[in-house]
Design an enzyme around this catalytic site. Structure first.
Site, short mmCIF file in Angstrom:
data_model
loop_
_atom_site.label_atom_id
_atom_site.label_comp_id
_atom_site.label_asym_id
_atom_site.label_seq_id
_atom_site.Cartn_x
_atom_site.Cartn_y
_atom_site.Cartn_z
N GLU A 53 27.15 11.41 69.81
CA GLU A 53 27.31 12.72 70.08
C GLU A 53 28.45 13.15 70.98
O GLU A 53 29.11 12.27 71.84
CB GLU A 53 26.01 12.76 70.93
CG GLU A 53 25.59 14.24 71.41
CD GLU A 53 24.60 14.03 72.33
OE1 GLU A 53 23.88 15.20 72.54
OE2 GLU A 53 23.84 13.10 72.44
N LYS A 122 22.52 21.24 67.77
CA LYS A 122 21.67 20.38 68.42
C LYS A 122 20.31 21.14 68.62
O LYS A 122 20.62 22.47 69.15
CB LYS A 122 21.75 19.44 69.96
CG LYS A 122 20.91 18.54 70.28
CD LYS A 122 21.65 17.87 71.46
CE LYS A 122 20.55 16.76 72.17
NZ LYS A 122 21.26 15.85 73.05
N CYS A 178 20.72 13.06 68.66
CA CYS A 178 20.21 12.36 69.89
C CYS A 178 18.57 12.87 70.13
O CYS A 178 17.87 12.44 69.56
CB CYS A 178 20.83 12.59 71.00
SG CYS A 178 20.39 11.30 72.30
#
Length: 682
Positions: A53, A122, A178
């Site tokens: 990330e 994200k 994540c």
């Protein structure tokens, strides 16, 4: 063999996963590290390179994410990676902070051959304990556009993107970031239902005690639930350790099975290469009605981004992943113990239920001194124990024929007596001789014509005696034939070893039976004396003992006729469980069996099963398997007696896993094998 030994030719793709040394807030240096890793991935013939990330800036730079100079440098570094990718084969997945309409998004950039294929933001931003992402970023729900101009490229933007190669079937992937995986509704669920077989997660995920286990559990579960590969990369060395630390954990799972994990806490970055079987994933999904139903109910439309992977098919690219030689038997000693316990107990439980349901308190079983009848007898003994029945109610019958050896007969009797069963012996030679004479078989005139009739007269008589004994003593005939024999039709149809009242071994492969017997012997489940007998039986050549030994003393060998059971069990697993074609199975078998010293052996694997097989042998025995499995044996399986499924890998009951017509031709499989032999010059 050039070209055949190429993983891309066989529906597989190599993943490269990296956690490079990060230079916080220095995108130019990070771009250098990324490109160095991508060149390594290309040298290893990888199709995709995944990074953590916010790779370009580093994750732990806090309010520096809002510095215009840093964000400009990130975009410039991304443009540099995109331009350099023109001469690099792998798809590149890197993390970057991306500005759009006065908002900042934590994104994955998907780059290939000079193009920005797509930008994925994200979805879930952690803002608890040590995480403050909502301080800097907007989540995907805040998007106001579905395309973006970034790093000099116009690209699709959104969480509704899957990326699919036009020229590598099944190479279709989705990316999440994540915390997305930690959420109750990971975006990868919708990505998998949209057709992605490979799920990528670029993560920062700092290190705390036990967190690596948590990550692995989540990745395993997601790959298993979504019938996919899950590829995970966490940030490592170089990230700021002002308040937290990093471990650079890299891991890959396929259908719940671990393919690899990197060393953690390295000082010079970490890398991991893993070969994913994308065809196996697709075949697994084809068989799952639940997956199909979920696809029909998916809540989100997806856009498909196509690209040309251009896999190198003109040269050998050997498979690097381990392929288990014994798919029915785990390599790990702890798993082997657990699996043996479960398999044995399933058999015992199945028979116990049948005895209780019928009200029958006696059993009849033919005991030869071979593996299958041994396993069936010890299972029957334990079932009687569980039901509180005296083992003397087990009538264990030895039925010596024209080729029965004194060794197997003595072992059978010792086992029966050691278990406390009732022994009865019936010499079938007089009855068999009479039948051969009645049908005018050459043997009755003294001709040594040991044909299939000669063999089946004996096999049929043995079972006939068992059924009549069961009638006479109000008993249940216990079947002994195993899964491997059912697959290859190595049983006498009807009133032969094909038939019984209940077959406890129907779901157990030959290779697993060997380990089950060893497991019982090692644990001394029936005492030391019985364990000694079990070990002697394991050391005996596998033979039906229906044909007398030759002049040289050589006995009839089952595996010389139908092939080595380790190879044929391997073929059965991939043909019945996944529906793979012969070329793919041969490719996997050659990886597993091509070198004697390759990989790990399960405990108790004997020397004969540790040998290597040349590719020509593998293909020849695969041809035997295809003919017997698809064409000549299904009619026997269509009429097989009841018996419990034991392994999830395969079962052949027409009421269970495997349903097929009895009159089909094996032509399509054997034609493929013939073409493969021609290609390989066999």
């Amino acid at each position: 063999m050039s070209g055949f030994n190429n993983l891309y030719r066989h529906g597989m793709a190599r993943m490269a996963v990296f956690a490079p040394v990060v230079a916080p807030a220095n995108p130019a240096a990070n771009a250098d590290a990324i490109l160095e890793n991508v060149r390594e991935a290309e040298a290893q013939n990888a199709a995709l390179a995944l990074f953590p990330e916010l790779t370009l800036s580093g994750y732990a730079i806090d309010d520096l994410h809002h510095q215009a100079s840093v964000l400009d440098a990130v975009e410039g570094a991304a443009a540099r990676v995109i331009e350099a990718s023109r001469d690099l084969a792998p798809v590149i997945a890197i993390g970057a902070a991306v500005r759009l309409h006065d908002q900042l998004f934590n994104c994955a950039l998907i780059i290939h051959r000079g193009a920005l294929l797509g930008v994925v933001p994200k979805s879930f931003l952690p803002n608890y304990r040590e995480f403050y992402e909502k301080r800097w970023f907007a989540d995907a729900s805040s998007l106001t556009a579905d395309r973006i101009r970034f790093a000099g490229q116009d690209a699709p933007l959104g969480v509704d993107l899957v990326f699919e190669a036009d020229d590598l079937p099944g190479f279709c992937f989705h990316v999440e970031i994540c915390e997305d995986l930690w959420s109750p509704t990971p975006p990868s669920v919708q990505g998998a239902l949209a057709g992605a077989r490979i799920l990528l997660n670029m993560s920062a995920s700092n290190a705390t005690i036990g967190k690596s286990r948590d990550r692995a559990v989540l990745c395993e579960a997601q790959s298993r639930r979504l019938q996919a590969a899950y590829v995970f990369s966490a940030a490592g060395t170089g990230e700021s350790t002002t308040d937290i630390a990093w471990d650079g954990q890299l891991t890959v799972f396929e259908l719940g099975e671990p393919l690899g994990a990197s060393e953690r806490f390295t000082l010079n970055g970490s890398s991991l290469f893993a070969d994913i079987d994308i065809e196996r994933i697709g075949q697994d999904r084809l068989r799952s009605s639940t997956f199909r139903d979920a696809v029909a109910r998916r809540s989100q439309p997806f856009r498909r981004v196509s690209f040309q992977a251009a896999p190198p098919l003109d040269r050998d690219i050997p498979l690097q992943r381990e392929i288990a030689r014994f798919p029915f038997v785990p390599d790990e000693i702890e798993r082997l113990d657990e699996d043996c316990f479960e398999a044995y107990t399933i058999q015992v439980t199945g028979l116990s239920k049948r005895l209780r349901a019928t009200g029958i308190r006696k059993a009849v079983i033919g005991v030869s001194g071979g593996l299958d009848s041994t396993q069936a007898l010890i299972v029957t003994a334990r079932a009687f124990d569980r039901l509180g029945l005296d083992r003397s109610g087990i009538r264990a019958v030895t039925l010596p024929g024209f080729a029965t050896s004194e060794t197997t007969r003595a072992n059978a009797i010792a086992l029966i007596e050691g278990l406390g069963a009732t022994h009865q012996e019936i010499d079938i030679r007089p009855a068999a001789g009479q039948m051969l004479d009645d049908i005018d078989h050459p043997y009755s005139d003294g001709v040594s014509d040991f044909d299939v009739t000669f063999e089946n007269v004996q096999a049929g008589l043995r079972t006939d005696y068992l059924f009549r004994l069961a009638n006479h003593h109000d008993g249940l005939v216990i079947g002994t034939g195993d899964l491997s024999e059912l697959a290859l039709g190595w049983c006498t149809y009807g009133v032969g070893d094909h038939m019984s009242h209940y077959n406890v071994n129907a779901g157990v492969a030959k290779t697993l039976i060997q380990h089950l017997i060893h497991w019982c012997a090692d644990r001394e489940e029936y005492g030391a004396d019985v364990s000694a007998v079990l070990l002697r039986i394991l050391d005996t050549e596998i033979s039906p003992e229906l044909v007398p030994a030759g002049a040289d003393g050589a006995i009839q060998s089952t595996q010389d006729i139908i092939g080595p059971y380790p190879l044929q069990d391997f073929n059965l697993h991939y043909a019945a469980r996944y529906g793979l074609g012969p070329a793919k199975i041969a490719f996997l078998a050659h990886r597993a069996w091509g070198e004697a010293e390759h990989g790990r052996w399960p405990a108790h694997t004997d020397a004969d099963d540790r040998r290597a097989y040349a590719l020509e042998e593998i293909v020849d025995w695969l041809d035997v398997f295809a003919h017997r499995f698809y064409q000549t044996s299904q009619f026997k399986r269509s009429a097989m007696p009841n018996g419990p499924k034991v392994t999830s890998a395969a079962a052949l009951s027409p009421r269970g896993d495997w349903r097929a017509p009895s009159d089909v031709s094996a032509r399509v499989w054997r034609d493929e094998i013939a073409a493969l032999k021609t290609e390989l010059g066999f």
